[in-house]
Design a protein around this motif. Structure first.
Motif, PDB file in Angstrom:
ATOM      1  N   THR A  86       0.258   5.462   0.568  1.00 26.79           N
ATOM      2  CA  THR A  86      -0.639   6.609   0.748  1.00 26.79           C
ATOM      3  C   THR A  86       0.204   7.867   0.915  1.00 26.79           C
ATOM      4  OG1 THR A  86      -0.747   6.098   3.105  1.00 26.79           O
ATOM      5  CG2 THR A  86      -2.597   5.364   1.770  1.00 26.79           C
ATOM      6  N   TYR A 145       5.254   9.876   2.223  1.00 24.49           N
ATOM      7  CA  TYR A 145       4.454   8.735   1.775  1.00 24.49           C
ATOM      8  C   TYR A 145       4.477   7.701   2.890  1.00 24.49           C
ATOM      9  CZ  TYR A 145       4.480  10.506  -2.991  1.00 24.49           C
ATOM     10  OH  TYR A 145       4.299  11.271  -4.104  1.00 24.49           O
ATOM     11  N   ARG A 146       3.360   7.013   3.074  1.00 22.29           N
ATOM     12  CA  ARG A 146       3.302   5.926   4.040  1.00 22.29           C
ATOM     13  C   ARG A 146       3.196   4.631   3.255  1.00 22.29           C
ATOM     14  NH1 ARG A 146       1.441   4.564   9.342  1.00 22.29           N
ATOM     15  NH2 ARG A 146      -0.195   2.973   9.321  1.00 22.29           N
ATOM     16  N   SER A 148       0.682  11.553   2.434  1.00 15.68           N
ATOM     17  CA  SER A 148       0.170  12.372   3.539  1.00 15.68           C
ATOM     18  C   SER A 148       0.732  13.784   3.514  1.00 15.68           C
ATOM     19  CB  SER A 148       0.501  11.754   4.889  1.00 15.68           C
ATOM     20  OG  SER A 148       0.638  10.392   4.804  1.00 15.68           O
ATOM     21  N   THR A 196       0.852  -1.200   0.000  1.00 16.22           N
ATOM     22  CA  THR A 196       0.000   0.000   0.000  1.00 16.22           C
ATOM     23  C   THR A 196       0.881   1.241   0.000  1.00 16.22           C
ATOM     24  OG1 THR A 196      -0.054   0.093   2.418  1.00 16.22           O
ATOM     25  CG2 THR A 196      -1.816  -1.152   1.349  1.00 16.22           C
TER      26      THR A 196
END
Ligand code: ADP
Ligand code: MG
Length: 339
Positions: free
Chosen positions: A291, A297-298, A293, A289
């Motif tokens: 995401t 990025y995570r 933020s 995954t």
């Protein structure tokens, strides 16, 4: 004046043990946060301090030198701030602030003087005659604080005042609330389920779970030295690195980590902000995954730890690996959390 809570406990009539015997001290001028998930007993403890809830036998409450365990609510002189402030919508700013003084039958002249002082301190003088419905969110918060402070309470109790506000306003009011509480130099107990809020506002945080106090300490102490699995996960989402300890190494599905400085009996955790995407790192996993933020990025990475769990890593870069790509990771041993 310190506020001492000894063995506070509450079992409701239906048998719910909302609070198991809990002791803590709020120092003079300290802002203490009660932090924990919904239903863990925060409001119950706050209501016991206020005198709104009859606690179980064995509970003792001491304000300064005075034992107030049996004292009625009106005489305890605590200030309360509720969710969304619960102002009286059909009253002016002035009437809201003066309400507690009127109830206590403080003479009109003195009342007026005290309200004027608070209007000034809370930057509300210009709004004094307006109905509270005409105010901005920040002004409403200041009215709620001024109203609670008007009778010069010994301690201020706040129950999730920010939790019903939208995100942008909540962040703004959080910082303003922290500043105002310090300006008042009042002892305060601030209930929240939001760890960011507790960290921003409190001098010390009491972490609660299932009716028990888990740990009490400064935000830094809780973040760097949690003493339980619950606190490690709840404060800053530390992830357990469950692996096999062999000599100086921790063997994980994604590789081995040198943990020579870690005692054998410690459970090892790490936080996403301390895992680095690093081509020379000792751990390998597959990005699942991604995401964005804003600041980073995570990445959710599979295959590093056992049981199909994802490990999260923050990546401060303009570009990211793709989903499905293998990445190498490193962890600075000084950032490991040991419980
Ligand atoms: P929190 O404020 O942390 O969300 P509360 O102190 O409100 O938690 O509630 C703690 C527990 O006590 C919960 O399980 C809740 O359902 C229960 N509880 C709260 N008030 C009552 C009540 N009047 N009667 C029975 N159970 C209650
Ligand atoms: Mg509550």
């Amino acid at each position: 004046m310190t506020t001492r809570i000894e063995n506070a406990a509450k079992t409701f009539a239906d048998g719910t043990r909302a609070l198991k015997p809990t002791s803590l001290t709020v120092e003079q001028g300290e802002i203490l946060s009660l932090l924990g998930p919904s239903g863990c007993g925060k409001t119950t403890l706050l209501r016991i301090i206020a005198g709104l809830e009859q606690p179980d036998a064995g509970t003792r409450l001491v304000f300064g030198d005075a034992d107030v365990t049996e004292m009625a609510v009106e005489r305890r002189n605590v200030g309360m701030v509720f969710q969304s402030y619960a102002l009286f919508p059909n009253m002016s700013v002035r009437a809201n602030i003066g309400y507690g003084l009127k109830v206590r039958q403080v003479p009109k002249l003195e009342r007026g003087k005290r309200v004027d002082e608070l209007l000034e301190l809370c930057r509300l003088t210009e709004q004094a005659t307006r109905p509270v419905t005409a105010l901005s969110g920040g002004q409403r918060q200041r009215v709620a604080l001024a109203r609670a402070m008007a009778p010069r309470p010994r301690i201020l109790l706040l129950d999730e005042p920010l939790s019903a506000l939208d995100a942008a306003l909540r962040d703004q009011l959080r910082d303003e609330l922290a500043a105002m509480l310090r300006e008042f130099r009042i002892s305060a107990v601030f209930v929240t389920h939001d760890q960011g809020e507790a960290m921003a506002i409190a001098d010390r945080i009491a972490v609660m779970s299932e009716g028990t106090l888990q740990q009490i300490g400064t935000p830094e102490e809780l973040y760097h030295a949690p003493t339980s699995d619950f606190v490690a996960r709840f404060i800053g989402n530390a992830m357990p690195l469950n692996g096999q300890r062999v000599g100086n190494d921790l063997l994980l599905p994604g590789g081995k980590l040198d943990v020579s400085d870690v005692a054998n009996d410690k459970q090892i955790y790490v936080r996403a902000e301390n895992i680095k995407v690093d081509d020379t790192g000792p751990l390998t996993g597959t990005v699942e995954t991604i995401t964005f933020s804003g600041g980073h990025y995570r990445l959710g990475i599979r295959g590093v730890v056992a049981d199909g769990a994802l490990v999260h890593a923050h990546l401060r870069s303009r570009t990211t690996p793709k989903r499905g790509q293998q990445v190498r990771l490193s962890i600075d041993p000084s950032h490991l959390i040991l419980v």
